[in-house]
Design a protein around this motif. Structure first.
Motif, short mmCIF file in Angstrom:
data_model
loop_
_atom_site.label_atom_id
_atom_site.label_comp_id
_atom_site.label_asym_id
_atom_site.label_seq_id
_atom_site.Cartn_x
_atom_site.Cartn_y
_atom_site.Cartn_z
N ALA A 240 0.86 -1.18 0.00
CA ALA A 240 0.00 0.00 0.00
C ALA A 240 0.90 1.23 0.00
O ALA A 240 2.01 1.19 0.52
CB ALA A 240 -0.91 -0.02 1.21
N ARG B 248 -4.36 2.61 -1.28
CA ARG B 248 -4.60 2.61 0.16
C ARG B 248 -5.29 1.35 0.67
O ARG B 248 -5.52 1.22 1.86
CB ARG B 248 -5.42 3.83 0.53
CG ARG B 248 -4.69 5.11 0.19
CD ARG B 248 -5.47 6.32 0.60
NE ARG B 248 -4.69 7.51 0.26
CZ ARG B 248 -5.21 8.62 -0.18
NH1 ARG B 248 -6.50 8.74 -0.31
NH2 ARG B 248 -4.44 9.64 -0.47
N GLU B 249 -5.65 0.46 -0.20
CA GLU B 249 -6.38 -0.74 0.21
C GLU B 249 -5.47 -1.71 0.97
O GLU B 249 -4.30 -1.87 0.63
CB GLU B 249 -6.92 -1.48 -1.02
CG GLU B 249 -7.93 -0.68 -1.81
CD GLU B 249 -8.28 -1.37 -3.13
OE1 GLU B 249 -9.47 -1.47 -3.42
OE2 GLU B 249 -7.35 -1.79 -3.84
N SER B 250 -6.06 -2.35 1.96
CA SER B 250 -5.35 -3.44 2.63
C SER B 250 -5.30 -4.62 1.66
O SER B 250 -5.95 -4.63 0.61
CB SER B 250 -6.11 -3.85 3.89
OG SER B 250 -7.34 -4.47 3.53
N VAL B 251 -4.54 -5.64 2.01
CA VAL B 251 -4.46 -6.85 1.18
C VAL B 251 -5.86 -7.42 0.99
O VAL B 251 -6.26 -7.75 -0.14
CB VAL B 251 -3.50 -7.90 1.80
CG1 VAL B 251 -3.62 -9.23 1.08
CG2 VAL B 251 -2.07 -7.40 1.74
N GLU B 252 -6.61 -7.54 2.08
CA GLU B 252 -7.96 -8.12 1.99
C GLU B 252 -8.87 -7.29 1.10
O GLU B 252 -9.62 -7.83 0.28
CB GLU B 252 -8.57 -8.26 3.40
CG GLU B 252 -7.84 -9.22 4.30
CD GLU B 252 -6.55 -8.65 4.92
OE1 GLU B 252 -6.36 -7.41 4.94
OE2 GLU B 252 -5.73 -9.46 5.39
N GLU B 253 -8.82 -5.98 1.25
CA GLU B 253 -9.64 -5.10 0.41
C GLU B 253 -9.22 -5.18 -1.06
O GLU B 253 -10.07 -5.19 -1.96
CB GLU B 253 -9.53 -3.65 0.89
CG GLU B 253 -10.18 -3.40 2.23
CD GLU B 253 -9.80 -2.06 2.82
OE1 GLU B 253 -10.63 -1.51 3.56
OE2 GLU B 253 -8.67 -1.55 2.56
#
Length: 149
Positions: free
Chosen positions: A87, A92-97
Protein backbone atom coordinates in the motif's frame (compact mmCIF):
# COMPACT_ATOMS: atom_id res chain seq x y z
CA UNK A 1 -20.86 7.86 -8.04
CA UNK A 2 -20.01 11.26 -9.55
CA UNK A 3 -16.35 10.27 -9.81
CA UNK A 4 -17.13 7.00 -11.64
CA UNK A 5 -19.46 8.88 -14.02
CA UNK A 6 -16.73 11.38 -14.88
CA UNK A 7 -14.13 8.62 -15.13
CA UNK A 8 -16.24 6.56 -17.54
CA UNK A 9 -16.85 9.60 -19.74
CA UNK A 10 -13.12 10.35 -19.90
CA UNK A 11 -12.22 6.68 -20.48
CA UNK A 12 -14.62 6.31 -23.39
CA UNK A 13 -13.62 9.65 -24.92
CA UNK A 14 -9.93 8.77 -24.79
CA UNK A 15 -10.58 5.39 -26.36
CA UNK A 16 -12.76 7.00 -29.05
CA UNK A 17 -10.05 9.57 -29.80
CA UNK A 18 -7.27 7.00 -30.09
CA UNK A 19 -9.44 4.77 -32.28
CA UNK A 20 -10.23 7.75 -34.53
CA UNK A 21 -6.53 8.55 -34.92
CA UNK A 22 -5.80 4.91 -35.78
CA UNK A 23 -8.55 4.88 -38.42
CA UNK A 24 -7.45 8.23 -39.85
CA UNK A 25 -3.90 6.97 -40.35
CA UNK A 26 -5.21 3.86 -42.10
CA UNK A 27 -2.50 1.69 -40.56
CA UNK A 28 -2.65 -1.31 -38.32
CA UNK A 29 -2.80 -0.25 -34.70
CA UNK A 30 -3.07 -1.80 -31.29
CA UNK A 31 -4.81 0.14 -28.56
CA UNK A 32 -3.86 -0.94 -25.04
CA UNK A 33 -5.81 0.43 -22.10
CA UNK A 34 -4.79 0.08 -18.49
CA UNK A 35 -8.44 0.17 -17.48
CA UNK A 36 -11.65 -0.58 -19.33
CA UNK A 37 -15.09 0.92 -19.24
CA UNK A 38 -16.56 -1.80 -17.03
CA UNK A 39 -14.00 -1.39 -14.23
CA UNK A 40 -16.03 1.31 -12.46
CA UNK A 41 -18.81 -1.17 -11.79
CA UNK A 42 -16.56 -2.94 -9.29
CA UNK A 43 -16.72 0.14 -7.05
CA UNK A 44 -20.48 0.79 -7.16
CA UNK A 45 -23.78 -0.84 -6.29
CA UNK A 46 -25.83 -2.13 -9.21
CA UNK A 47 -28.21 0.82 -8.85
CA UNK A 48 -25.39 3.35 -8.91
CA UNK A 49 -23.81 1.64 -11.93
CA UNK A 50 -27.14 1.79 -13.79
CA UNK A 51 -27.30 5.54 -13.10
CA UNK A 52 -23.73 5.98 -14.37
CA UNK A 53 -24.59 4.17 -17.61
CA UNK A 54 -27.73 6.25 -18.03
CA UNK A 55 -25.89 9.54 -17.46
CA UNK A 56 -23.10 8.60 -19.85
CA UNK A 57 -25.58 7.29 -22.42
CA UNK A 58 -24.14 3.82 -22.90
CA UNK A 59 -25.21 0.27 -22.17
CA UNK A 60 -23.32 -2.38 -20.29
CA UNK A 61 -23.54 -4.64 -23.34
CA UNK A 62 -22.01 -1.90 -25.48
CA UNK A 63 -19.06 -1.62 -23.14
CA UNK A 64 -18.46 -5.24 -22.24
CA UNK A 65 -19.54 -6.83 -25.50
CA UNK A 66 -17.93 -5.49 -28.64
CA UNK A 67 -15.85 -2.55 -27.55
CA UNK A 68 -12.72 -4.51 -26.60
CA UNK A 69 -11.27 -7.34 -28.67
CA UNK A 70 -9.65 -8.89 -25.61
CA UNK A 71 -9.69 -8.16 -21.90
CA UNK A 72 -6.58 -9.14 -19.96
CA UNK A 73 -7.05 -9.18 -16.21
CA UNK A 74 -3.80 -9.14 -14.27
CA UNK A 75 -4.62 -10.53 -10.85
CA UNK A 76 -3.50 -8.23 -8.06
CA UNK A 77 -0.39 -9.26 -6.19
CA UNK A 78 -2.62 -9.14 -3.11
CA UNK A 79 -4.29 -12.29 -4.43
CA UNK A 80 -1.65 -14.96 -4.63
CA UNK A 81 1.51 -12.98 -3.90
CA UNK A 82 0.62 -10.79 -0.89
CA UNK A 83 4.26 -10.37 0.12
CA UNK A 84 4.67 -8.29 -3.04
CA UNK A 85 1.59 -6.13 -2.47
CA UNK A 86 2.35 -2.76 -0.95
CA UNK A 87 0.00 0.00 0.00
CA UNK A 88 1.17 3.56 -0.62
CA UNK A 89 -0.13 7.07 -1.22
CA UNK A 90 -2.32 6.14 -4.20
CA UNK A 91 -3.00 2.52 -3.24
CA UNK A 92 -4.60 2.61 0.16
CA UNK A 93 -6.38 -0.74 0.21
CA UNK A 94 -5.35 -3.44 2.63
CA UNK A 95 -4.46 -6.85 1.18
CA UNK A 96 -7.96 -8.12 1.99
CA UNK A 97 -9.64 -5.10 0.41
CA UNK A 98 -7.43 -5.37 -2.67
CA UNK A 99 -8.38 -9.05 -3.10
CA UNK A 100 -12.07 -8.17 -2.84
CA UNK A 101 -11.73 -5.35 -5.39
CA UNK A 102 -9.75 -7.63 -7.69
CA UNK A 103 -12.49 -10.28 -7.54
CA UNK A 104 -15.20 -7.69 -8.23
CA UNK A 105 -13.24 -6.30 -11.17
CA UNK A 106 -12.72 -9.78 -12.56
CA UNK A 107 -16.43 -10.48 -12.18
CA UNK A 108 -17.60 -7.36 -14.04
CA UNK A 109 -15.75 -8.63 -17.12
CA UNK A 110 -16.92 -12.25 -16.77
CA UNK A 111 -19.25 -12.02 -19.79
CA UNK A 112 -16.55 -10.84 -22.19
CA UNK A 113 -15.96 -13.59 -24.77
CA UNK A 114 -12.17 -13.12 -24.78
CA UNK A 115 -11.40 -12.34 -21.16
CA UNK A 116 -8.04 -13.73 -20.13
CA UNK A 117 -6.83 -13.92 -16.55
CA UNK A 118 -3.13 -13.70 -15.74
CA UNK A 119 -2.67 -15.01 -12.21
CA UNK A 120 0.25 -14.96 -9.80
CA UNK A 121 1.32 -18.57 -10.22
CA UNK A 122 4.71 -17.54 -11.63
CA UNK A 123 7.38 -14.95 -10.92
CA UNK A 124 6.57 -11.37 -11.83
CA UNK A 125 8.87 -11.56 -14.85
CA UNK A 126 7.11 -14.71 -16.04
CA UNK A 127 3.75 -13.03 -15.44
CA UNK A 128 4.83 -10.16 -17.68
CA UNK A 129 6.00 -12.62 -20.32
CA UNK A 130 2.59 -14.30 -20.25
CA UNK A 131 1.03 -10.89 -20.92
CA UNK A 132 3.42 -10.26 -23.82
CA UNK A 133 2.67 -13.70 -25.25
CA UNK A 134 -1.05 -13.13 -24.94
CA UNK A 135 -0.91 -9.70 -26.57
CA UNK A 136 1.23 -11.18 -29.35
CA UNK A 137 -1.37 -13.88 -29.96
CA UNK A 138 -4.12 -11.24 -30.14
CA UNK A 139 -2.10 -9.21 -32.63
CA UNK A 140 -1.44 -12.20 -34.88
CA UNK A 141 -5.16 -12.89 -35.09
CA UNK A 142 -6.61 -10.00 -37.09
CA UNK A 143 -7.43 -7.35 -34.52
CA UNK A 144 -10.27 -4.97 -35.19
CA UNK A 145 -10.27 -1.39 -34.13
CA UNK A 146 -13.83 -0.46 -33.28
CA UNK A 147 -15.02 2.76 -34.83
CA UNK A 148 -16.71 4.69 -32.05
CA UNK A 149 -18.97 7.56 -33.02
Amino acid sequence: FAFQTALLKVQLQLENSFASVAHANDTKALLLCDRGGMDGKAYLSDGEWDKVLQRVGVSEEGISGGRYDTVIHLVSAADGAPAHYTAHETRRESVEEAVQTDHRTREVWSNHPRRQIIDNSTSFEAKLQRVVDLVSSVVTSPPTIPHFD
